[in-house]
Design an enzyme around this catalytic site. Sequence first.
Site, PDB file in Angstrom:
ATOM      1  N   ASN A  23       0.802  -1.225   0.000  1.00  0.00           N
ATOM      2  CA  ASN A  23       0.000   0.000   0.000  1.00  0.00           C
ATOM      3  C   ASN A  23       0.836   1.277   0.000  1.00  0.00           C
ATOM      4  O   ASN A  23       0.290   2.369  -0.162  1.00  0.00           O
ATOM      5  CB  ASN A  23      -0.965   0.016   1.192  1.00  0.00           C
ATOM      6  CG  ASN A  23      -2.120  -0.946   0.975  1.00  0.00           C
ATOM      7  OD1 ASN A  23      -2.254  -1.521  -0.110  1.00  0.00           O
ATOM      8  ND2 ASN A  23      -2.951  -1.128   1.994  1.00  0.00           N
ATOM      9  N   CYS A 116     -16.058  -3.058  -5.641  1.00  0.00           N
ATOM     10  CA  CYS A 116     -15.145  -4.191  -5.520  1.00  0.00           C
ATOM     11  C   CYS A 116     -15.758  -5.128  -4.503  1.00  0.00           C
ATOM     12  O   CYS A 116     -16.772  -4.794  -3.886  1.00  0.00           O
ATOM     13  CB  CYS A 116     -13.763  -3.747  -5.093  1.00  0.00           C
ATOM     14  SG  CYS A 116     -13.738  -3.179  -3.418  1.00  0.00           S
ATOM     15  N   ARG A 121     -16.939   1.660  -2.335  1.00  0.00           N
ATOM     16  CA  ARG A 121     -15.721   2.464  -2.435  1.00  0.00           C
ATOM     17  C   ARG A 121     -15.779   3.575  -3.490  1.00  0.00           C
ATOM     18  O   ARG A 121     -15.064   3.540  -4.497  1.00  0.00           O
ATOM     19  CB  ARG A 121     -14.522   1.562  -2.707  1.00  0.00           C
ATOM     20  CG  ARG A 121     -14.357   0.501  -1.659  1.00  0.00           C
ATOM     21  CD  ARG A 121     -13.231  -0.422  -1.979  1.00  0.00           C
ATOM     22  NE  ARG A 121     -12.050  -0.150  -1.192  1.00  0.00           N
ATOM     23  CZ  ARG A 121     -10.885  -0.777  -1.347  1.00  0.00           C
ATOM     24  NH1 ARG A 121     -10.723  -1.672  -2.258  1.00  0.00           N
ATOM     25  NH2 ARG A 121      -9.873  -0.495  -0.589  1.00  0.00           N
ATOM     26  N   ASP A 308      -7.425  -3.831   7.365  1.00  0.00           N
ATOM     27  CA  ASP A 308      -6.660  -4.840   6.633  1.00  0.00           C
ATOM     28  C   ASP A 308      -6.117  -5.961   7.533  1.00  0.00           C
ATOM     29  O   ASP A 308      -5.511  -6.912   7.036  1.00  0.00           O
ATOM     30  CB  ASP A 308      -5.490  -4.178   5.877  1.00  0.00           C
ATOM     31  CG  ASP A 308      -5.966  -3.392   4.662  1.00  0.00           C
ATOM     32  OD1 ASP A 308      -7.161  -3.461   4.332  1.00  0.00           O
ATOM     33  OD2 ASP A 308      -5.129  -2.700   4.038  1.00  0.00           O
ATOM     34  N   ARG A 400      -2.214 -11.058  -4.914  1.00  0.00           N
ATOM     35  CA  ARG A 400      -2.277  -9.619  -5.169  1.00  0.00           C
ATOM     36  C   ARG A 400      -1.419  -8.853  -4.168  1.00  0.00           C
ATOM     37  O   ARG A 400      -0.847  -7.832  -4.516  1.00  0.00           O
ATOM     38  CB  ARG A 400      -3.718  -9.111  -5.014  1.00  0.00           C
ATOM     39  CG  ARG A 400      -4.627  -9.500  -6.135  1.00  0.00           C
ATOM     40  CD  ARG A 400      -5.970  -8.834  -5.969  1.00  0.00           C
ATOM     41  NE  ARG A 400      -5.808  -7.379  -5.986  1.00  0.00           N
ATOM     42  CZ  ARG A 400      -6.808  -6.516  -6.042  1.00  0.00           C
ATOM     43  NH1 ARG A 400      -8.047  -6.955  -6.085  1.00  0.00           N
ATOM     44  NH2 ARG A 400      -6.586  -5.229  -6.048  1.00  0.00           N
TER      45      ARG A 400
HETATM   46  C1  UD1 Z   1      -6.558   1.951   1.258  1.00  0.00           C
HETATM   47  C2  UD1 Z   1      -5.791   0.655   1.198  1.00  0.00           C
HETATM   48  C3  UD1 Z   1      -6.653  -0.509   1.660  1.00  0.00           C
HETATM   49  C4  UD1 Z   1      -7.215  -0.218   3.053  1.00  0.00           C
HETATM   50  C5  UD1 Z   1      -7.915   1.140   3.077  1.00  0.00           C
HETATM   51  C6  UD1 Z   1      -8.368   1.545   4.463  1.00  0.00           C
HETATM   52  C7  UD1 Z   1      -4.255   1.020  -0.632  1.00  0.00           C
HETATM   53  C8  UD1 Z   1      -3.844   0.677  -2.011  1.00  0.00           C
HETATM   54  N1  UD1 Z   1      -5.364   0.423  -0.165  1.00  0.00           N
HETATM   55  O1  UD1 Z   1      -7.652   1.840   0.353  1.00  0.00           O
HETATM   56  O2  UD1 Z   1      -5.851  -1.679   1.701  1.00  0.00           O
HETATM   57  O3  UD1 Z   1      -8.141  -1.221   3.407  1.00  0.00           O
HETATM   58  O4  UD1 Z   1      -7.010   2.159   2.592  1.00  0.00           O
HETATM   59  O5  UD1 Z   1      -7.310   1.559   5.335  1.00  0.00           O
HETATM   60  O6  UD1 Z   1      -3.597   1.773   0.066  1.00  0.00           O
HETATM   61  N2  UD1 Z   1     -14.440   6.494   0.557  1.00  0.00           N
HETATM   62  C9  UD1 Z   1     -15.458   7.301   0.095  1.00  0.00           C
HETATM   63  N3  UD1 Z   1     -15.157   8.242  -0.841  1.00  0.00           N
HETATM   64  C10 UD1 Z   1     -13.884   8.431  -1.323  1.00  0.00           C
HETATM   65  C11 UD1 Z   1     -12.855   7.619  -0.829  1.00  0.00           C
HETATM   66  C12 UD1 Z   1     -13.155   6.638   0.107  1.00  0.00           C
HETATM   67  O7  UD1 Z   1     -16.594   7.161   0.497  1.00  0.00           O
HETATM   68  O8  UD1 Z   1     -13.678   9.315  -2.175  1.00  0.00           O
HETATM   69  C13 UD1 Z   1     -14.764   5.424   1.548  1.00  0.00           C
HETATM   70  C14 UD1 Z   1     -14.553   4.038   0.950  1.00  0.00           C
HETATM   71  O9  UD1 Z   1     -15.700   3.622   0.274  1.00  0.00           O
HETATM   72  C15 UD1 Z   1     -14.255   3.208   2.175  1.00  0.00           C
HETATM   73  C16 UD1 Z   1     -13.531   4.177   3.098  1.00  0.00           C
HETATM   74  O10 UD1 Z   1     -13.838   5.484   2.620  1.00  0.00           O
HETATM   75  O11 UD1 Z   1     -15.441   2.787   2.769  1.00  0.00           O
HETATM   76  C17 UD1 Z   1     -12.035   3.979   3.157  1.00  0.00           C
HETATM   77  O12 UD1 Z   1     -11.481   4.217   1.904  1.00  0.00           O
HETATM   78  P1  UD1 Z   1      -9.997   4.741   1.682  1.00  0.00           P
HETATM   79  O13 UD1 Z   1      -9.390   5.162   2.972  1.00  0.00           O
HETATM   80  O14 UD1 Z   1     -10.023   5.713   0.557  1.00  0.00           O
HETATM   81  O15 UD1 Z   1      -9.281   3.412   1.219  1.00  0.00           O
HETATM   82  P2  UD1 Z   1      -8.465   3.127  -0.090  1.00  0.00           P
HETATM   83  O16 UD1 Z   1      -7.494   4.256  -0.322  1.00  0.00           O
HETATM   84  O17 UD1 Z   1      -9.347   2.720  -1.180  1.00  0.00           O
END
Ligand code: UD1
Length: 421
Positions: A23, A116, A121, A308, A400
Amino acid sequence: MDKLFVEGPVTLNGSVKVSSAKNATLPILVATLLCPYAVKFDSIPDLMDVSTIIKLLQSMGVKLSQSGDETTLDATTLMNQHADYALVKTMRASVLVLGPLLARYGVASVSLPGGCAIGARPVDIHLMGMEKLGAQIQIENGYIKATAKKLIGAVITLPFPSVGATENLMMAAVLAEGETVIENAAMEPEIDDLADFLIAQGVKISGAGTSRIIIQGIPIERLKPATKPYRVIGDRIEAATFIIAAIMTGGEVKVEGFKPKHLTYVLEILKKMGADFVADENSLTVKKSNRLKGVAIETAPYPGFPTDVQAQMMALMSIVEGSSIVTETIFENRFMHVPEMGRMGARVTLKGKSALIEGVESLSGAPVMCTDLRASAALILCAMVAKGTTEIQRVYHLDRGYEKIDEKLTNLGARIKRVKG
Ligand code: UD1
């Protein structure tokens, strides 16, 4: 599709080195899109998600070369600013190309990632932030079409500390005019690592690792190659997986190559359950634990309990004395390991965002199926303590994000056979 056959029960002993964090690697490789020169990396992990992001970067014109442990990505000239659905749909982190492309070229067309397995997300926070920096965003035919004559630094307050949005906006802000402040930023160690990478290219960033990150925008000519290849931090999630594996199997294992301080909260919970270990700055040794007992946890953004590690923790909870409760607050559908663990004898009842786990004396091997990355890790953990053979299908989910996990566990005494298919 590869399968794993795991024989249990086993006791793990020895030492294991974790790989560079997936990550942190993904956003840092994407950040090379900002750099009009070749960027060198040391020990990029050999993971499917890393290959996917490199393919995406190559599709834009980034040149890849490899020599031993050194990987070079060269984004001096790009031929397009387009991230195609075919690649983005396979990995949500692909949406991170939006910020750097927009900052460097003033235009980007990036497929919406879509849902996903573990939840919807959305990317609304990423887009809101880009608009604050002056971008015009339209959604057309499933693509985010973003344009900006010039990004201008701004104060952006995130409604939720999204990891991806924080990274995307940090990268966009690097070439924006003036100062950008991200309030309520995500504080994960991977964000800090992205900041360190950018700082090594000459960017001025402060506050990474806190909820307020300040980025001073600079013209692209002021970015300069770092003096040595960049090495990404050790994977705290992989480390937590090995630590839990050692505790579950009752062995003594030294886990090296990561910073235990990145797992402070997880380690506190494990202590509370009765686990015994000693940690120094860059490694942790699990000692043979006495009886372990159940506990209640709730996932939360860093420094809270990482989503995670939730599935792996549930694997442990399934075999300790008494009951435990897990509440998942980050993703809406992250309990897919539960029915699979149930096939092995785990006793878990789901109610909305929470799971009640009643510890059982033992698990038994069964055919099970991986549904997402961390769920797959939980299944391997259960399989190593279960009596008999567990056949784990759809191992590509595991590949992955875990580099050679079957080999690493086998070196510690696990009995795992991979059947290629
Ligand atoms: C990253 C990690 C993933 C981890 C997650 C939370 C990477 C590549 N992946 O994912 O392994 O599980 O952080 O620690 O680093 N959300 C919204 N709107 C947005 C963005 C996010 O509603 O614009 C929500 C998502 O749907 C989710 C939550 O916020 O429910 C957390 O998402 P986010 O912190 O953005 O995780 P990722 O960056 O996708």
